[in-house]
Design an enzyme around this catalytic site. Structure first.
Site, PDB file in Angstrom:
ATOM      1  N   ALA A  20       0.803  -1.225   0.000  1.00 44.37           N
ATOM      2  CA  ALA A  20       0.000   0.000   0.000  1.00 44.37           C
ATOM      3  C   ALA A  20       0.835   1.275   0.000  1.00 44.37           C
ATOM      4  CB  ALA A  20      -0.953  -0.015   1.194  1.00 44.37           C
ATOM      5  N   ARG A  31       2.822  10.031 -11.347  1.00 41.35           N
ATOM      6  CA  ARG A  31       1.831  10.962 -11.892  1.00 41.35           C
ATOM      7  C   ARG A  31       2.401  12.375 -12.006  1.00 41.35           C
ATOM      8  NH1 ARG A  31      -1.394   8.532  -7.755  1.00 41.35           N
ATOM      9  NH2 ARG A  31      -2.607   6.798  -8.601  1.00 41.35           N
ATOM     10  N   CYS A  54      -5.976  -6.496   4.880  1.00 43.63           N
ATOM     11  CA  CYS A  54      -7.153  -6.458   5.755  1.00 43.63           C
ATOM     12  C   CYS A  54      -8.243  -7.417   5.285  1.00 43.63           C
ATOM     13  CB  CYS A  54      -7.715  -5.045   5.827  1.00 43.63           C
ATOM     14  SG  CYS A  54      -6.543  -3.812   6.459  1.00 43.63           S
ATOM     15  N   VAL A  91      15.426  -6.453  -0.160  1.00 41.21           N
ATOM     16  CA  VAL A  91      16.512  -5.531   0.160  1.00 41.21           C
ATOM     17  C   VAL A  91      17.120  -5.966   1.481  1.00 41.21           C
ATOM     18  CG1 VAL A  91      17.093  -3.149   0.760  1.00 41.21           C
ATOM     19  CG2 VAL A  91      15.539  -3.622  -1.142  1.00 41.21           C
ATOM     20  N   ASP A 296       2.995   0.553   7.713  1.00 44.89           N
ATOM     21  CA  ASP A 296       3.061  -0.129   9.006  1.00 44.89           C
ATOM     22  C   ASP A 296       4.428  -0.083   9.675  1.00 44.89           C
ATOM     23  OD1 ASP A 296       0.485  -0.744   8.369  1.00 44.89           O
ATOM     24  OD2 ASP A 296       0.791  -2.902   8.121  1.00 44.89           O
ATOM     25  N   ARG A 455     -24.777  13.919  25.200  1.00 40.44           N
ATOM     26  CA  ARG A 455     -25.613  14.606  26.196  1.00 40.44           C
ATOM     27  C   ARG A 455     -25.329  14.085  27.601  1.00 40.44           C
ATOM     28  NH1 ARG A 455     -31.771  14.446  24.348  1.00 40.44           N
ATOM     29  NH2 ARG A 455     -31.963  15.779  26.196  1.00 40.44           N
TER      30      ARG A 455
END
Length: 466
Positions: A20, A31, A54, A91, A296, A455
């Site tokens: 990710a 981009r 996940c 790596v 992470d 409340r």
């Protein structure tokens, strides 16, 4: 050996980690900077890139039919966008002074150095695997990567027995218990905590406990695993605690994760109290102008307590990647921090939290009031209204919202987003009572459960200050 930075005509970005954070950073940088300006080389030691870890419990449990449904973008798709993604390549060393990384092809064993102008570390986290007799036996599985999920499914397919023991009752432990129940297993969860879901206060965790037992899951709390017994074939056959032995045909580790930062530590990069990399708001590793880190493997600022913490979530990882890619690509972006929002479920029971638990607030030196209310997800008279319990923490003198926990039926969990926004905005519980939330009988009572709790919290705070 790759060309040195001096002999190359364009900048090179090296990304360590192909999930990710890493690939979001690479994609965003691509981009913003064209092929003629920026070369991107990414290394991933696994078989898959850009996937949803996940979603693994739901794949294992059968809710998601195919593994590839969890893959957002394949290596081939990344390469088609001008990213040199090298799979099954690990790596093994960072040479910060020399601006290069050493990698090893896990198939051929070949090693090479690759120089960089800019470096992104997105090495993720690894499942906690306590040093216990039998922990590495066949049949004992962590669940962190798609490879892990596939290995577990392979074990389930070839194992005749139907007894499973899950060690740990955090998010992964609870979700894996549900997955195994869905597959028809007899499930025992062994948990060292007082109640499942240590991300909740024990009184709220108790609600999860009751639901799990109602599903036929055996909950064993306050139990420390001492070893895993193996059979004549060397495979796991039982999980042993100080007080009992629990037969197992498969064992799943749901103890949690730790930042994967051994590589960074060996290179002298700064780590925090939770062993995660420390970065500034731009996700740049502190003290290093051309090194970024995200996902992470990093620690982030908790906006409520003001302290650094480690939270392993794909939402954060993708945001980190966007911030890093923007900065690498010549723009400017920051990641201000988190309030600690998370949701999960066990079958029909939804579980959510944001902000601080009671022990977090005490650790931060805060004085606070707590209130707990019971309500319904819809108007009580509308069909399908489900029960929910909401717990709210507010700072004693100021009334500032500190945290919310929710356990309930359909429609409960995502209400935590209201509290997450309120926490981010530093709202008081009194200010929350005036929030203009959507209402119609199919969606909410006239007073939304979050507002009912607010409340009640106002009354508790005022009672302390009058």
């Amino acid at each position: 050996m790759d060309m040195s930075p001096v002999s190359r005509t364009k900048e090179r970005l090296v990304v360590v980690g192909g999930d990710a954070a890493g690939m979001s950073a690479a994609s965003q940088a691509r981009r913003l900077k064209g092929l003629d300006e920026l070369e991107i080389v990414a290394f991933e030691r696994g078989h898959f890139s850009s996937y949803s870890a996940c979603g693994i419990p739901y794949w294992v449990g059968g809710d998601v039919a195919e593994r590839d449904q969890l893959i957002a973008r394949s290596p081939e798709e990344h390469r088609a966008r001008g990213i040199d993604l090298r799979m099954r390549t690990e790596v093994t060393e960072l040479d910060v002074a020399g601006g290069r990384v050493r990698s090893r092809d896990l198939e051929s064993g070949d090693e090479a150095w690759t120089s960089y102008d800019k470096l992104v570390l997105a090495t993720g986290a690894h499942p906690m695997r306590p040093s216990l007799p039998g922990i590495d036996a066949p049949g004992v599985h962590g669940v962190q990567t798609l490879d892990d999920g596939q290995a577990l499914l392979d074990t389930l397919a070839r194992t005749a027995g139907r007894r499973a023991v899950v060690i740990g009752a955090g998010y992964i432990g609870v979700e894996m218990a549900e997955a195994l129940i869905n597959r028809g297993y007899e499930v025992t969860v062994v948990n060292r905590g007082q109640e499942p879901m240590s991300t909740l206060d024990p009184d709220m965790g108790r609600l999860v406990h009751v639901e799990m037992e109602g599903l036929g899951i055996t909950m064993v709390n306050d139990a420390e695993v001492t070893k895993i017994l193996t059979g004549a074939d060397g495979r796991a056959r039982a999980v042993v605690t100080e007080d009992a032995e629990y037969p197992a045909d498969v064992v799943v580790l749901g103890i949690g994760v730790r930042p994967e930062t051994a590589l960074a530590e060996s290179a002298g990069l700064p780590l925090g109290d939770h062993r995660g990399l420390l970065t500034d708001l731009a996700m740049r590793v502190r003290g290093h102008e051309n090194i970024w880190a995200g996902g992470d493997c990093v620690e982030v600022l908790d906006l409520v307590s003001g302290r650094e913490r480690h939270i392993a979530l794909g939402t954060h990882a993708n945001k980190h990647g966007q911030v890093i890619g923007t900065n690498v690509g010549g723009g400017y972006a920051t990641f201000p921090g988190v309030v600690g929002t998370a949701v999960s479920k066990v079958c029909a029971l939804e579980i959510a939290r944001t902000g601080l638990r009671e022990k977090d607030a005490r650790r931060a030196g805060l004085q606070f009031e707590t209130v707990t209310i019971e309500s319904t997800s819809r108007a009580g008279y509308y069909p399908g209204a489900g029960l929910m319990t909401v717990k709210m923490l507010a700072e004693r003198r100021t009334g500032r919202l500190l945290g919310v926990q929710i356990v309930g039926q359909e429609g409960a969990a995502k209400r935590v987003d209201i509290a997450a926004v309120a926490l981010t905005a530093c709202m008081t519980v009194e200010q929350m009572t005036a929030l203009d939330l959507g209402y119609a009988p199919p969606f909410s009572p006239v007073w939304d459960p979050i507002l009912v709790a607010a409340r009640k919290a106002v009354t508790a705070v005022r009672g302390r200050t009058t």
